[in-house]
Design a protein around this motif. Structure first.
Motif, PDB file in Angstrom:
ATOM      1  N   ILE A 185       0.825  -1.216   0.000  1.00 40.60           N
ATOM      2  CA  ILE A 185       0.000   0.000   0.000  1.00 40.60           C
ATOM      3  C   ILE A 185       0.861   1.268   0.000  1.00 40.60           C
ATOM      4  CG2 ILE A 185      -0.329  -0.194   2.519  1.00 40.60           C
ATOM      5  CD1 ILE A 185      -3.030   1.210   2.090  1.00 40.60           C
ATOM      6  N   LEU A 186       1.968   1.212   0.760  1.00 41.98           N
ATOM      7  CA  LEU A 186       2.808   2.408   0.860  1.00 41.98           C
ATOM      8  C   LEU A 186       3.449   2.718  -0.502  1.00 41.98           C
ATOM      9  CD1 LEU A 186       3.756   4.616   2.703  1.00 41.98           C
ATOM     10  CD2 LEU A 186       5.566   3.129   3.535  1.00 41.98           C
ATOM     11  N   GLU A 187       3.889   1.651  -1.192  1.00 46.87           N
ATOM     12  CA  GLU A 187       4.504   1.852  -2.505  1.00 46.87           C
ATOM     13  C   GLU A 187       3.487   2.467  -3.471  1.00 46.87           C
ATOM     14  OE1 GLU A 187       7.985  -0.664  -3.668  1.00 46.87           O
ATOM     15  OE2 GLU A 187       6.488  -1.447  -5.059  1.00 46.87           O
ATOM     16  N   VAL A 218      10.213  11.126  12.572  1.00 38.10           N
ATOM     17  CA  VAL A 218      10.888  10.245  11.622  1.00 38.10           C
ATOM     18  C   VAL A 218      10.432   8.817  11.936  1.00 38.10           C
ATOM     19  CG1 VAL A 218      13.143   9.557  10.731  1.00 38.10           C
ATOM     20  CG2 VAL A 218      12.818  11.885  11.581  1.00 38.10           C
ATOM     21  N   GLU A 219       9.720   8.222  10.973  1.00 40.84           N
ATOM     22  CA  GLU A 219       9.023   6.957  11.270  1.00 40.84           C
ATOM     23  C   GLU A 219       9.763   5.737  10.728  1.00 40.84           C
ATOM     24  OE1 GLU A 219       4.492   6.307  10.892  1.00 40.84           O
ATOM     25  OE2 GLU A 219       5.354   5.358   9.131  1.00 40.84           O
ATOM     26  N   VAL A 220       9.951   4.742  11.625  1.00 43.26           N
ATOM     27  CA  VAL A 220      10.620   3.494  11.216  1.00 43.26           C
ATOM     28  C   VAL A 220       9.677   2.311  11.434  1.00 43.26           C
ATOM     29  CG1 VAL A 220      12.893   4.413  11.832  1.00 43.26           C
ATOM     30  CG2 VAL A 220      11.661   3.020  13.510  1.00 43.26           C
ATOM     31  N   THR A 275       2.775  -7.211   5.227  1.00 41.58           N
ATOM     32  CA  THR A 275       1.538  -7.956   5.519  1.00 41.58           C
ATOM     33  C   THR A 275       0.438  -7.036   6.047  1.00 41.58           C
ATOM     34  OG1 THR A 275       2.238  -8.326   7.790  1.00 41.58           O
ATOM     35  CG2 THR A 275       2.898  -9.980   6.172  1.00 41.58           C
ATOM     36  N   PHE A 276       0.838  -5.872   6.492  1.00 41.19           N
ATOM     37  CA  PHE A 276      -0.016  -4.888   7.149  1.00 41.19           C
ATOM     38  C   PHE A 276      -0.593  -5.415   8.472  1.00 41.19           C
ATOM     39  CE2 PHE A 276      -2.264  -0.790   6.947  1.00 41.19           C
ATOM     40  CZ  PHE A 276      -1.155  -0.058   6.570  1.00 41.19           C
ATOM     41  N   GLU A 277       0.029  -6.480   8.992  1.00 42.59           N
ATOM     42  CA  GLU A 277      -0.360  -6.933  10.326  1.00 42.59           C
ATOM     43  C   GLU A 277       0.256  -6.002  11.373  1.00 42.59           C
ATOM     44  OE1 GLU A 277       0.914 -10.962  10.447  1.00 42.59           O
ATOM     45  OE2 GLU A 277      -0.767 -11.571   9.169  1.00 42.59           O
ATOM     46  N   GLU A 335       3.542   3.685  17.686  1.00 40.00           N
ATOM     47  CA  GLU A 335       2.436   3.954  16.760  1.00 40.00           C
ATOM     48  C   GLU A 335       1.727   2.664  16.345  1.00 40.00           C
ATOM     49  OE1 GLU A 335       5.178   7.261  14.365  1.00 40.00           O
ATOM     50  OE2 GLU A 335       3.906   5.910  13.246  1.00 40.00           O
ATOM     51  N   SER A 336       0.411   2.695  16.343  1.00 34.83           N
ATOM     52  CA  SER A 336      -0.463   1.634  15.812  1.00 34.83           C
ATOM     53  C   SER A 336      -0.680   0.478  16.786  1.00 34.83           C
ATOM     54  CB  SER A 336       0.071   1.022  14.504  1.00 34.83           C
ATOM     55  OG  SER A 336       0.239   1.996  13.527  1.00 34.83           O
ATOM     56  N   GLY A 337      -1.924   0.023  16.806  1.00 36.74           N
ATOM     57  CA  GLY A 337      -2.285  -1.194  17.528  1.00 36.74           C
ATOM     58  C   GLY A 337      -2.398  -1.052  19.035  1.00 36.74           C
ATOM     59  N   LEU A 338      -2.596   0.156  19.527  1.00 36.54           N
ATOM     60  CA  LEU A 338      -2.671   0.347  20.992  1.00 36.54           C
ATOM     61  C   LEU A 338      -4.140   0.546  21.390  1.00 36.54           C
ATOM     62  CD1 LEU A 338       0.391   2.741  21.124  1.00 36.54           C
ATOM     63  CD2 LEU A 338       0.357   0.329  21.808  1.00 36.54           C
ATOM     64  N   TYR A 339      -4.638  -0.379  22.224  1.00 40.96           N
ATOM     65  CA  TYR A 339      -6.073  -0.397  22.535  1.00 40.96           C
ATOM     66  C   TYR A 339      -6.392  -0.364  24.021  1.00 40.96           C
ATOM     67  CZ  TYR A 339      -6.802  -1.478  17.634  1.00 40.96           C
ATOM     68  OH  TYR A 339      -6.817  -1.411  16.269  1.00 40.96           O
ATOM     69  N   THR A 340      -5.469  -0.840  24.857  1.00 38.77           N
ATOM     70  CA  THR A 340      -5.810  -1.032  26.269  1.00 38.77           C
ATOM     71  C   THR A 340      -4.740  -0.412  27.179  1.00 38.77           C
ATOM     72  OG1 THR A 340      -4.550  -3.076  26.406  1.00 38.77           O
ATOM     73  CG2 THR A 340      -6.867  -3.291  25.720  1.00 38.77           C
ATOM     74  N   GLY A 353      -5.061   5.865  16.753  1.00 40.07           N
ATOM     75  CA  GLY A 353      -6.198   6.185  15.893  1.00 40.07           C
ATOM     76  C   GLY A 353      -7.440   5.419  16.296  1.00 40.07           C
ATOM     77  N   GLU A 354      -7.489   4.188  15.795  1.00 39.59           N
ATOM     78  CA  GLU A 354      -8.723   3.409  15.859  1.00 39.59           C
ATOM     79  C   GLU A 354      -9.364   3.295  17.232  1.00 39.59           C
ATOM     80  OE1 GLU A 354      -9.143  -0.038  12.967  1.00 39.59           O
ATOM     81  OE2 GLU A 354      -9.221  -1.017  14.927  1.00 39.59           O
ATOM     82  N   SER A 355      -8.570   2.998  18.258  1.00 43.79           N
ATOM     83  CA  SER A 355      -9.198   2.703  19.550  1.00 43.79           C
ATOM     84  C   SER A 355      -9.920   3.920  20.120  1.00 43.79           C
ATOM     85  CB  SER A 355      -8.192   2.140  20.558  1.00 43.79           C
ATOM     86  OG  SER A 355      -7.247   3.093  20.903  1.00 43.79           O
TER      87      SER A 355
HETATM   88  O1  LIG Z   1       2.771   2.358   8.494  1.00 42.69           O
HETATM   89  C1  LIG Z   1       2.714   3.100   7.522  1.00 42.69           C
HETATM   90  O2  LIG Z   1       3.705   3.722   7.115  1.00 42.69           O
HETATM   91  C2  LIG Z   1       1.421   3.267   6.806  1.00 42.69           C
HETATM   92  C3  LIG Z   1       1.420   3.412   5.461  1.00 42.69           C
HETATM   93  C4  LIG Z   1       0.240   3.620   4.781  1.00 42.69           C
HETATM   94  C5  LIG Z   1      -0.957   3.674   5.468  1.00 42.69           C
HETATM   95  C6  LIG Z   1      -0.971   3.526   6.844  1.00 42.69           C
HETATM   96  C7  LIG Z   1       0.211   3.291   7.510  1.00 42.69           C
HETATM   97  N1  LIG Z   1       0.239   3.084   8.879  1.00 42.69           N
HETATM   98  C8  LIG Z   1      -0.907   3.052   9.709  1.00 42.69           C
HETATM   99  C9  LIG Z   1      -0.928   4.166  10.642  1.00 42.69           C
HETATM  100  O3  LIG Z   1      -0.124   5.054  10.600  1.00 42.69           O
HETATM  101  C10 LIG Z   1      -2.062   4.209  11.644  1.00 42.69           C
HETATM  102  O4  LIG Z   1      -3.141   4.834  11.046  1.00 42.69           O
HETATM  103  C11 LIG Z   1      -1.675   4.953  12.930  1.00 42.69           C
HETATM  104  O5  LIG Z   1      -0.462   4.520  13.420  1.00 42.69           O
HETATM  105  C12 LIG Z   1      -2.776   4.720  13.991  1.00 42.69           C
HETATM  106  O6  LIG Z   1      -2.875   3.346  14.229  1.00 42.69           O
HETATM  107  P1  LIG Z   1      -4.133   2.716  15.005  1.00 42.69           P
HETATM  108  O7  LIG Z   1      -4.155   3.269  16.386  1.00 42.69           O
HETATM  109  O8  LIG Z   1      -3.860   1.237  14.994  1.00 42.69           O
HETATM  110  O9  LIG Z   1      -5.367   3.092  14.226  1.00 42.69           O
END
Ligand SMILES: O=C(O)c1ccccc1NCC(=O)[C@H](O)[C@H](O)COP(=O)(O)O
Length: 368
Positions: free
Chosen positions: A108-110, A263-265, A292-294, A322-327, A345-347
């Motif tokens: 997706i990023l590409e 700066v995101e890794v 995998t976007f997992e 960043e990402s996947g934090l819910y609790t 984001g999502e949570s």
């Molecule tokens: O990880 C990436 O670089 C990326 C590329 C393209 C679309 C989304 C991408 N990452 C996802 C996110 O940045 C999330 O929206 C963000 O970290 C919030 O995550 P979540 O709390 O799991 O909704």
């Protein structure tokens, strides 16, 4: 720290040397595969090579060398289809010369980045950099993104919250009269712009006081100036997309504009690249696996272990999980690993009451 950079440099030098030795051989076999993909007579080969030379879509030797250098840095995202037109070329894509299968984005990023290059070149025609630089004078004042994170972390004892806003209409409520994320405890907002800065401008005009990170896929320094004219206080630089030199250059531009650069890794290789670049103050670890976007939050812990964590502490870098934090236990897990801020984001978005979403996430009311 010294040891790390010496080792990193030595490795890079070795790779570059072996690349240099292999370059001629690779380039020759590349040219051969271009010209001899199907059996042809000498005449059609030479006609083809003339056409290839005339075509602006032909990969040049310099392009090929640059692709190799970028591969050496472990950049997974290709900036354009390998047989595609040169960067910022807007004409018809007439020639596909090698490995046609590779012309499909691998993730997706590409895909985003390939479209982004075209989008940015069109925007630049409408508003050249010189015009943008003049507009900077009228930009809304910049707010201290890093300062807001530090202050919130000190106040709550939890990682500072960067709350993600995807669309104004379905946002965490910034445009709802009954909710201000700052009142709910967010230190900063992450506003997804992706080409359209309408959201960011609306939120800023709605009087939300905290600093905004502009979540844009940056492939060109022009976008940083553009984001500032629209009221961004911080920008995202995705290491999977940008070579080291671009990161260095873009972080310098951010400094001159008083913007923070997140700066995101995604993995160890990207983290090691970032730790080898001077002047980086804010690093985000995205728990999304780009292939995998997992999502796996143990990625954050893994990248902060051992020597890497030590270098980060010595350099006083603020790390954002960043990402996947819910609790609350997810928050405790990444905080134990060393993060001082989280991007969520999502949570929060999924809750009817975003204020409750924030206190549910931290297990406590963190409103000021
Ligand atoms: O990880 C990436 O670089 C990326 C590329 C393209 C679309 C989304 C991408 N990452 C996802 C996110 O940045 C999330 O929206 C963000 O970290 C919030 O995550 P979540 O709390 O799991 O909704």
């Amino acid at each position: 720290m010294e040891g790390t950079s010496i080792r990193a440099t030595t490795t890079r030098v070795c790779v570059m040397n072996s690349t240099a030795l292999k370059f001629k051989q690779n380039y020759l076999s590349f040219r051969k595969s271009v010209l001899l993909r199907s059996p042809m007579d000498t005449k059609s080969i030479s006609q083809n090579s003339i056409r290839a030379r005339q075509s602006t879509t032909t990969m040049t030797e310099t392009d090929y060398k640059n692709e190799l250098k970028i591969k050496d840095q472990g950049i997974k995202i290709r900036r354009r289809p390998p047989t595609g037109p040169p960067l910022n070329y807007d004409g018809p894509f007439e020639f596909r010369l090698v490995n046609e299968d590779d012309n499909t984005p691998r993730d997706i990023l590409e895909e985003i980045v390939w479209n982004k290059d075209k989008e940015v070149s069109l925007l630049k025609e409408r508003e050249p950099l010189a015009t943008l630089k003049k507009e900077l004078e009228n930009a809304p004042p910049v707010r201290d993104f890093l300062g807001a994170l530090r202050k919130s972390h000190l106040r709550t004892g939890f990682p500072a919250l960067i709350a993600e806003v995807k669309k104004a209409s379905t946002s965490i409520g910034v445009l709802r009269k009954d909710f201000d994320p700052v009142e709910g405890g967010a230190a900063c907002l992450n506003v997804l712009t992706d080409g359209s800065f309408e959201n960011l401008e609306k939120i800023r005009n709605a009087g939300i006081q905290c600093p905004f990170l502009c979540k844009e896929f940056i492939v060109d320094a022009w976008q940083i100036y553009y984001a500032r004219t629209k009221g961004a206080d911080a920008v995202l630089l995705i290491v999977a997309v940008l070579p080291d030199l671009d990161i260095q250059y873009m972080t310098k531009i951010c400094k001159t504009l008083s913007l923070a650069a997140l700066v995101e890794v995604h993995d160890e290789k990207e983290m090691d690249r970032v730790l080898g670049i001077e002047g980086i103050q804010l690093v985000g670890i995205n728990n999304h696996n780009l292939g995998t976007f997992e999502v796996d939050i143990s990625n954050t812990r893994h990248l902060l272990e051992g020597e890497r964590g030590e270098v980060i502490r010595q350099k006083d870098i603020i790390v954002v999980g960043e990402s996947g934090l819910y609790t609350p236990s997810d928050i405790a897990y990444v905080q134990d690993a060393g993060v001082k801020a989280v991007l969520v984001g999502e949570s929060i978005v999924k809750q009817n009451d975003p204020g409750k979403g924030i206190s549910g996430l931290f297990g406590k009311d963190i409103s000021p």
